[in-house]
Design an enzyme around this catalytic site. Structure first.
Site, PDB file in Angstrom:
ATOM      1  N   CYS A  24      42.894  86.679  53.883  1.00  0.00           N
ATOM      2  CA  CYS A  24      43.723  87.966  53.899  1.00  0.00           C
ATOM      3  C   CYS A  24      43.402  88.777  52.587  1.00  0.00           C
ATOM      4  O   CYS A  24      42.938  89.784  52.105  1.00  0.00           O
ATOM      5  CB  CYS A  24      44.909  88.189  54.636  1.00  0.00           C
TER       6      CYS A  24
HETATM    7  N1  LIG Z   1      48.348  85.268  59.753  1.00  0.00           N
HETATM    8  C1  LIG Z   1      47.437  85.822  59.170  1.00  0.00           C
HETATM    9  O1  LIG Z   1      47.819  87.100  58.468  1.00  0.00           O
HETATM   10  C2  LIG Z   1      46.216  85.651  58.511  1.00  0.00           C
HETATM   11  C3  LIG Z   1      45.928  84.080  59.059  1.00  0.00           C
HETATM   12  N2  LIG Z   1      44.703  83.546  58.708  1.00  0.00           N
HETATM   13  C4  LIG Z   1      44.401  82.065  58.855  1.00  0.00           C
HETATM   14  O2  LIG Z   1      44.347  82.170  60.567  1.00  0.00           O
HETATM   15  C5  LIG Z   1      44.651  80.773  61.007  1.00  0.00           C
HETATM   16  C6  LIG Z   1      45.637  81.095  62.000  1.00  0.00           C
HETATM   17  O3  LIG Z   1      46.704  81.859  61.448  1.00  0.00           O
HETATM   18  P1  LIG Z   1      48.155  82.306  62.316  1.00  0.00           P
HETATM   19  O4  LIG Z   1      47.728  82.556  63.839  1.00  0.00           O
HETATM   20  O5  LIG Z   1      48.529  83.278  61.569  1.00  0.00           O
HETATM   21  O6  LIG Z   1      49.018  81.031  62.375  1.00  0.00           O
HETATM   22  P2  LIG Z   1      50.075  80.707  63.497  1.00  0.00           P
HETATM   23  O7  LIG Z   1      50.779  79.643  62.761  1.00  0.00           O
HETATM   24  O8  LIG Z   1      50.730  81.757  63.935  1.00  0.00           O
HETATM   25  O9  LIG Z   1      49.250  79.927  64.570  1.00  0.00           O
HETATM   26  C7  LIG Z   1      48.282  78.963  64.397  1.00  0.00           C
HETATM   27  C8  LIG Z   1      48.125  78.509  65.683  1.00  0.00           C
HETATM   28  O10 LIG Z   1      47.323  76.989  65.442  1.00  0.00           O
HETATM   29  C9  LIG Z   1      47.745  75.848  66.482  1.00  0.00           C
HETATM   30  N3  LIG Z   1      48.038  74.742  65.864  1.00  0.00           N
HETATM   31  C10 LIG Z   1      48.787  74.653  64.740  1.00  0.00           C
HETATM   32  N4  LIG Z   1      49.025  73.322  64.447  1.00  0.00           N
HETATM   33  C11 LIG Z   1      47.684  72.727  64.984  1.00  0.00           C
HETATM   34  C12 LIG Z   1      47.349  71.164  65.160  1.00  0.00           C
HETATM   35  N5  LIG Z   1      47.566  70.348  64.360  1.00  0.00           N
HETATM   36  N6  LIG Z   1      46.044  71.135  65.971  1.00  0.00           N
HETATM   37  C13 LIG Z   1      45.576  71.960  66.575  1.00  0.00           C
HETATM   38  N7  LIG Z   1      46.110  73.376  66.581  1.00  0.00           N
HETATM   39  C14 LIG Z   1      47.148  73.620  65.884  1.00  0.00           C
HETATM   40  C15 LIG Z   1      48.869  76.397  67.060  1.00  0.00           C
HETATM   41  O11 LIG Z   1      48.594  76.901  68.292  1.00  0.00           O
HETATM   42  P3  LIG Z   1      48.716  75.933  69.569  1.00  0.00           P
HETATM   43  O12 LIG Z   1      50.129  75.124  69.379  1.00  0.00           O
HETATM   44  O13 LIG Z   1      48.933  76.966  70.705  1.00  0.00           O
HETATM   45  O14 LIG Z   1      47.413  74.929  69.576  1.00  0.00           O
HETATM   46  C16 LIG Z   1      49.436  77.615  66.237  1.00  0.00           C
HETATM   47  O15 LIG Z   1      50.330  78.518  66.935  1.00  0.00           O
HETATM   48  C17 LIG Z   1      45.342  80.100  59.870  1.00  0.00           C
HETATM   49  O16 LIG Z   1      44.406  79.401  59.214  1.00  0.00           O
HETATM   50  C18 LIG Z   1      45.860  81.167  58.799  1.00  0.00           C
HETATM   51  O17 LIG Z   1      45.718  80.648  57.481  1.00  0.00           O
HETATM   52  C19 LIG Z   1      43.733  84.131  57.919  1.00  0.00           C
HETATM   53  C20 LIG Z   1      44.017  85.443  57.483  1.00  0.00           C
HETATM   54  C21 LIG Z   1      45.381  86.003  57.697  1.00  0.00           C
HETATM   55  C1  LIG Z   2      52.969  85.102  53.697  1.00  0.00           C
HETATM   56  C2  LIG Z   2      52.109  84.080  53.490  1.00  0.00           C
HETATM   57  O1  LIG Z   2      52.390  82.577  53.511  1.00  0.00           O
HETATM   58  N1  LIG Z   2      50.871  84.105  53.762  1.00  0.00           N
HETATM   59  C3  LIG Z   2      49.629  83.371  53.565  1.00  0.00           C
HETATM   60  C4  LIG Z   2      48.370  83.988  53.971  1.00  0.00           C
HETATM   61  C5  LIG Z   2      47.280  83.031  53.761  1.00  0.00           C
HETATM   62  C6  LIG Z   2      46.490  82.690  55.144  1.00  0.00           C
HETATM   63  O2  LIG Z   2      46.767  83.447  56.069  1.00  0.00           O
HETATM   64  O3  LIG Z   2      45.859  81.712  55.050  1.00  0.00           O
HETATM   65  P1  LIG Z   2      44.260  81.414  54.498  1.00  0.00           P
HETATM   66  O4  LIG Z   2      44.365  80.610  53.604  1.00  0.00           O
HETATM   67  O5  LIG Z   2      43.694  80.731  55.920  1.00  0.00           O
HETATM   68  O6  LIG Z   2      43.751  82.633  54.437  1.00  0.00           O
HETATM   69  C7  LIG Z   2      49.535  82.880  52.223  1.00  0.00           C
HETATM   70  O7  LIG Z   2      49.735  83.496  51.144  1.00  0.00           O
HETATM   71  O8  LIG Z   2      49.267  81.586  51.940  1.00  0.00           O
END
Ligand SMILES: NC(=O)C1=CN([C@@H]2O[C@H](COP(=O)(O)OP(=O)(O)OC[C@H]3O[C@@H](n4cnc5c(N)ncnc54)[C@H](OP(=O)(O)O)[C@@H]3O)[C@@H](O)[C@H]2O)C=CC1
Ligand SMILES: CC(=O)N[C@@H](CCC(=O)OP(=O)(O)O)C(=O)O
Length: 345
Positions: free
Chosen positions: A149
């Site tokens: 992000c």
């Molecule tokens: N939130 C954001 O703004 C952004 C997020 N990202 C990246 O996107 C990805 C998802 O983020 P986000 O949805 O916010 O994170 P969340 O923590 O909300 O969701 C991640 C999901 O992954 C699953 N998970 C967790 N641990 C495991 C495991 N050990 N094995 C398999 N599945 C697992 C779970 O779903 P379940 O239990 O249903 O399998 C969990 O709800 C991350 O890599 C994050 O860094 C990137 C850019 C921005």
């Molecule tokens: C508030 C907060 O913790 N934000 C996360 C957003 C990063 C993320 O979403 O993870 P990826 O490395 O997959 O892009 C952070 O700064 O690490």
């Protein structure tokens, strides 16, 4: 086209589901959850009640690879690297929202993500999904490393003027601010209401995993080895990222001159909106949308430019850009299903 989403109960997943519901060419055929398979999505996210009837499924690669065209991984780092190779070897394309395939230097992955890297061959073949810059490579990719992000907001703001030699790359300072949904749905002390509300917290200073991702892309685009100063702050809001970026100008230019460079660069890029002089963007003005809005101010006194770049972390910073990349991979207009206005106020 049929897609599956892995990481079903997370914020990235529910945002993919929200956006794909408006996509004319895509059916979400499976929502995979490792923790809550067999649960109804509406029991976990009651706001979908009466509209979406998904039951979460456990991961079954053998079944999915026969029935799915593309998989979105919305999982923490360390997960997609275990599953994506088998999908790709069986002709199923993958878009990974995590950092697993972003860093070409595997040692850097170990250092910044504190885990073992993905298989080298897949990291090498992964295309970095910064849609506005890598459209040609994305078109033919099997595996997309969707950008982080902060790098999305930062690189869209920096690359046009870095590529044109307008700023000194060794003077870049990136001041990042984010809302709590960036940390995902899991509970933690820093996103606990009483710690977050009425508060601003600097975090991961000097050790943020997005630092090498930005430096890698700056190098790829300019051939200059650069070390950026990058600091991140958590603010009491749900969505939104603002990166305020400072750099020294290489030559005296006005705000209008610099804005003109951005306009030229982004004239055919529907999701990057360059603001007029004196009009700096706020996070609310992109909330819920796939836009990145950029504003600029040149300080004649110091010879520095300040660039303000805002996105919704869950849309352009994650699920929206992932869909934009899917559109490009399929030869669809990149705005398909994504052109809704921000939610305002
Ligand atoms: N939130 C954001 O703004 C952004 C997020 N990202 C990246 O996107 C990805 C998802 O983020 P986000 O949805 O916010 O994170 P969340 O923590 O909300 O969701 C991640 C999901 O992954 C699953 N998970 C967790 N641990 C495991 C495991 N050990 N094995 C398999 N599945 C697992 C779970 O779903 P379940 O239990 O249903 O399998 C969990 O709800 C991350 O890599 C994050 O860094 C990137 C850019 C921005
Ligand atoms: C508030 C907060 O913790 N934000 C996360 C957003 C990063 C993320 O979403 O993870 P990826 O490395 O997959 O892009 C952070 O700064 O690490």
């Amino acid at each position: 086209m049929k897609v599956a989403i892995v990481g079903g109960t997370g914020y990235g997943s529910i945002e993919l589901i929200r956006l794909l519901q408006m996509h004319p060419h895509v059916e979400v055929s499976a929502v995979v959850s490792h923790s809550q398979s067999d649960s109804a999505l509406a029991d976990i996210y009651p706001h979908v009640t009466g509209v979406l009837n998904y039951t979460l499924e456990s991961m079954d690669i053998a079944k999915l690879k026969e029935s799915i065209d593309l998989v979105f991984f919305a999982t923490p780092s360390g997960i997609s690297m275990k599953y994506a190779p088998e999908f790709i070897e069986n002709g199923v394309k993958c878009i990974d929202l995590s950092g697993d395939f972003r860093l070409k230097n595997l040692d850097e992955y170990e250092q910044w993500y504190k885990g073992l890297p993905a298989p080298k061959a897949f990291v090498e073949s992964a295309v970095y999904g910064l849609s506005e810059f890598y459209e040609n490579q994305i078109k033919s990719a099997s595996l997309i490393a969707n950008p982080g992000c902060y790098p999305t907001a930062t690189l869209l703001a920096l690359l046009p003027i870095l590529k044109r030699g307008i700023i000194d790359p060794n003077t870049i300072v990136i001041d990042g601010k984010t809302g709590a949904s960036g940390a995902g749905r899991g509970l933690s002390l820093s996103t606990h209401y009483t710690e977050l509300n009425d508060n601003v917290r600097a975090y991961k200073i000097g050790e943020h995993q997005h630092t090498p991702e930005m430096e890698q892309t700056i190098y790829a685009e300019t051939n200059q080895l650069t070390k950026v100063t990058f600091s991140t702050h958590l603010l009491p809001m749900t969505r939104g990222i603002m990166c305020t970026i400072y750099a020294a100008l290489e030559e005296p230019l006005s705000t209008a001159d610099v804005l003109q460079q951005y306009r030229g660069f982004y004239q055919n890029k529907p999701f990057v909106r360059v603001r007029s002089e004196g009009n700096l963007p706020t996070t609310k003005e992109v909330y819920g949308s796939n836009f990145c809005d950029i504003g600029v101010h040149v300080d004649d006194r110091t010879g520095r430019v300040t660039i303000v770049s805002v996105i919704d972390n869950l849309v352009k910073g994650a699920s929206g850009q992932a869909i934009q990349n899917m559109n490009i991979m399929n030869g669809w207009n990149q705005t398909t299903g994504l052109m809704q206005l921000p939610v305002y106020p």
